[in-house]
Design a protein around this motif. Structure first.
Motif, PDB file in Angstrom:
ATOM      1  N   MET A  58       0.847  -1.188   0.000  1.00 39.94           N
ATOM      2  CA  MET A  58       0.000   0.000   0.000  1.00 39.94           C
ATOM      3  C   MET A  58       0.881   1.235   0.000  1.00 39.94           C
ATOM      4  O   MET A  58       1.941   1.249   0.595  1.00 39.94           O
ATOM      5  CB  MET A  58      -0.924  -0.032   1.215  1.00 39.94           C
ATOM      6  CG  MET A  58      -0.287   0.350   2.513  1.00 39.94           C
ATOM      7  SD  MET A  58      -1.457   0.206   3.870  1.00 39.94           S
ATOM      8  CE  MET A  58      -0.327   0.373   5.201  1.00 39.94           C
ATOM      9  N   THR A  59       0.437   2.263  -0.645  1.00 40.18           N
ATOM     10  CA  THR A  59       1.190   3.501  -0.751  1.00 40.18           C
ATOM     11  C   THR A  59       0.353   4.652  -0.223  1.00 40.18           C
ATOM     12  O   THR A  59      -0.828   4.755  -0.517  1.00 40.18           O
ATOM     13  CB  THR A  59       1.565   3.789  -2.212  1.00 40.18           C
ATOM     14  OG1 THR A  59       2.305   2.672  -2.715  1.00 40.18           O
ATOM     15  CG2 THR A  59       2.407   5.013  -2.330  1.00 40.18           C
ATOM     16  N   ASN A  60       0.970   5.510   0.566  1.00 36.67           N
ATOM     17  CA  ASN A  60       0.284   6.681   1.091  1.00 36.67           C
ATOM     18  C   ASN A  60       0.483   7.830   0.105  1.00 36.67           C
ATOM     19  O   ASN A  60       1.567   8.401   0.010  1.00 36.67           O
ATOM     20  CB  ASN A  60       0.843   7.044   2.468  1.00 36.67           C
ATOM     21  CG  ASN A  60       0.043   8.135   3.141  1.00 36.67           C
ATOM     22  OD1 ASN A  60      -0.669   8.889   2.481  1.00 36.67           O
ATOM     23  ND2 ASN A  60       0.150   8.213   4.435  1.00 36.67           N
ATOM     24  N   ASP A 103       5.342  -0.118   3.154  1.00 37.30           N
ATOM     25  CA  ASP A 103       4.354   0.476   2.249  1.00 37.30           C
ATOM     26  C   ASP A 103       4.439  -0.134   0.859  1.00 37.30           C
ATOM     27  O   ASP A 103       3.430  -0.362   0.207  1.00 37.30           O
ATOM     28  CB  ASP A 103       4.564   1.995   2.171  1.00 37.30           C
ATOM     29  CG  ASP A 103       4.219   2.675   3.486  1.00 37.30           C
ATOM     30  OD1 ASP A 103       3.047   2.645   3.873  1.00 37.30           O
ATOM     31  OD2 ASP A 103       5.135   3.221   4.125  1.00 37.30           O
ATOM     32  N   VAL A 104       5.672  -0.362   0.389  1.00 37.39           N
ATOM     33  CA  VAL A 104       5.895  -0.951  -0.931  1.00 37.39           C
ATOM     34  C   VAL A 104       6.964  -2.032  -0.783  1.00 37.39           C
ATOM     35  O   VAL A 104       7.963  -1.821  -0.097  1.00 37.39           O
ATOM     36  CB  VAL A 104       6.365   0.113  -1.957  1.00 37.39           C
ATOM     37  CG1 VAL A 104       6.549  -0.507  -3.339  1.00 37.39           C
ATOM     38  CG2 VAL A 104       5.381   1.276  -2.025  1.00 37.39           C
ATOM     39  N   ARG A 147       7.036   3.692  10.070  1.00 38.53           N
ATOM     40  CA  ARG A 147       5.575   3.794  10.055  1.00 38.53           C
ATOM     41  C   ARG A 147       5.108   4.804  11.103  1.00 38.53           C
ATOM     42  O   ARG A 147       4.258   5.646  10.828  1.00 38.53           O
ATOM     43  CB  ARG A 147       4.954   2.423  10.320  1.00 38.53           C
ATOM     44  CG  ARG A 147       3.433   2.473  10.328  1.00 38.53           C
ATOM     45  CD  ARG A 147       2.833   1.144  10.036  1.00 38.53           C
ATOM     46  NE  ARG A 147       2.996   0.834   8.615  1.00 38.53           N
ATOM     47  CZ  ARG A 147       2.467  -0.232   8.027  1.00 38.53           C
ATOM     48  NH1 ARG A 147       1.756  -1.083   8.716  1.00 38.53           N
ATOM     49  NH2 ARG A 147       2.655  -0.441   6.751  1.00 38.53           N
ATOM     50  N   ARG A 186      10.207   9.279   1.405  1.00 39.26           N
ATOM     51  CA  ARG A 186      10.344   7.846   1.174  1.00 39.26           C
ATOM     52  C   ARG A 186      11.736   7.399   1.600  1.00 39.26           C
ATOM     53  O   ARG A 186      12.716   8.080   1.323  1.00 39.26           O
ATOM     54  CB  ARG A 186      10.208   7.509  -0.310  1.00 39.26           C
ATOM     55  CG  ARG A 186       8.926   7.876  -0.978  1.00 39.26           C
ATOM     56  CD  ARG A 186       9.068   7.537  -2.464  1.00 39.26           C
ATOM     57  NE  ARG A 186       7.882   7.890  -3.208  1.00 39.26           N
ATOM     58  CZ  ARG A 186       7.903   8.496  -4.395  1.00 39.26           C
ATOM     59  NH1 ARG A 186       9.061   8.852  -4.930  1.00 39.26           N
ATOM     60  NH2 ARG A 186       6.782   8.758  -5.016  1.00 39.26           N
ATOM     61  N   GLU A 223       7.255   6.901   4.223  1.00 35.28           N
ATOM     62  CA  GLU A 223       6.900   5.796   3.344  1.00 35.28           C
ATOM     63  C   GLU A 223       8.103   4.865   3.182  1.00 35.28           C
ATOM     64  O   GLU A 223       9.192   5.304   2.810  1.00 35.28           O
ATOM     65  CB  GLU A 223       6.485   6.353   1.987  1.00 35.28           C
ATOM     66  CG  GLU A 223       5.961   5.325   1.016  1.00 35.28           C
ATOM     67  CD  GLU A 223       5.508   5.990  -0.282  1.00 35.28           C
ATOM     68  OE1 GLU A 223       4.408   6.578  -0.278  1.00 35.28           O
ATOM     69  OE2 GLU A 223       6.275   5.942  -1.261  1.00 35.28           O
ATOM     70  N   SER A 224       7.906   3.570   3.447  1.00 39.08           N
ATOM     71  CA  SER A 224       9.003   2.606   3.375  1.00 39.08           C
ATOM     72  C   SER A 224       8.902   1.754   2.120  1.00 39.08           C
ATOM     73  O   SER A 224       7.829   1.274   1.751  1.00 39.08           O
ATOM     74  CB  SER A 224       9.007   1.702   4.612  1.00 39.08           C
ATOM     75  OG  SER A 224       7.771   1.026   4.746  1.00 39.08           O
ATOM     76  N   HIS A 225      10.061   1.596   1.454  1.00 33.42           N
ATOM     77  CA  HIS A 225      10.176   0.765   0.258  1.00 33.42           C
ATOM     78  C   HIS A 225      11.153  -0.360   0.591  1.00 33.42           C
ATOM     79  O   HIS A 225      12.338  -0.112   0.784  1.00 33.42           O
ATOM     80  CB  HIS A 225      10.659   1.605  -0.926  1.00 33.42           C
ATOM     81  CG  HIS A 225       9.618   2.553  -1.413  1.00 33.42           C
ATOM     82  ND1 HIS A 225       8.992   2.406  -2.631  1.00 33.42           N
ATOM     83  CD2 HIS A 225       9.049   3.637  -0.826  1.00 33.42           C
ATOM     84  CE1 HIS A 225       8.084   3.367  -2.768  1.00 33.42           C
ATOM     85  NE2 HIS A 225       8.111   4.131  -1.689  1.00 33.42           N
TER      86      HIS A 225
END
Length: 198
Positions: free
Chosen positions: A1-3, A67-68, A33, A11, A38-40
């Motif tokens: 999921m992406t914010n 997130d991704v 979080r 990111r 945003e974490s990849h």
């Protein structure tokens, strides 16, 4: 999921490589979080094995913290391109194999390719190298990657914080590395929470 509300500069790439210490990457994902970053995530094949040996979590459990998520062989992933803006990359833990690939520029996986991108784009790259003892080749690789612009940050416990558990030591180390990206995570700080009189 992406914010979608987050800006590109909010990111951070998190890689978990095959060295012992997958918990560092896990705690980093949790802290990101909480911080609204945003974490990849990319987990190497070797790290997937370490994860099951060292924790009670499944690969799916760890994926759910990000997130991704990218497959380790997906060289066409967004994080493999310099045009995809991020704060940089944290490799937690960073194996000596991964360190060697980054140092030589021989990027055989998404982990080392994404790290190479951070270096060429002059973005922050932090390596929580996990190995001991170190031979001269390890030390030369660390010196070389530092000269290239990375930060080598082995997870050293801060005993002046008087940690009461292993998890507290892990969280302190993770918070210190996230601080290198100007990301605040809960930790005991010298001169604020503790000191010579504390």
């Amino acid at each position: 999921m992406t914010n979608d509300k987050l800006k590109p500069n909010q990111r951070l790439i998190v890689a978990i490589s095959g060295a012992s210490g997958a918990i560092y990457g896990i705690r980093a994902l949790e802290a990101l979080r909480v911080a609204g970053i945003e974490s990849h995530l990319v987990i190497s094949k070797a790290a997937a094995l370490s994860l099951t040996a060292e924790t009670d979590l499944t690969l799916a459990d760890v994926h759910a913290l990000a997130d991704v998520v990218y497959k380790p062989a997906d060289i066409g992933a967004a994080i493999a391109s310099g045009s995809f803006k991020t704060l940089g990359m944290l490799i937690a833990p960073c194996s000596v194999k991964t360190l060697g690939e980054i140092t030589t520029g021989v990027t055989s996986s998404l982990v080392s390719r994404a790290a190479d991108v951070c270096l060429k784009e002059r973005r922050r790259l932090v390596l929580m190298v996990r190995e001991s003892p170190l031979h001269l080749g390890h030390l030369r690789s660390m010196a070389a990657v530092t000269e290239m612009g990375a930060i080598v940050a082995p997870p050293m416990p801060a005993f002046y914080t008087k940690p009461e558990s292993l998890d507290e030591m892990v969280r302190q180390s993770v918070a210190r590395t996230l601080g290198l990206f100007d990301i605040d995570a809960p930790m005991k700080r010298w001169g604020e929470d503790i000191g010579l009189d504390g």
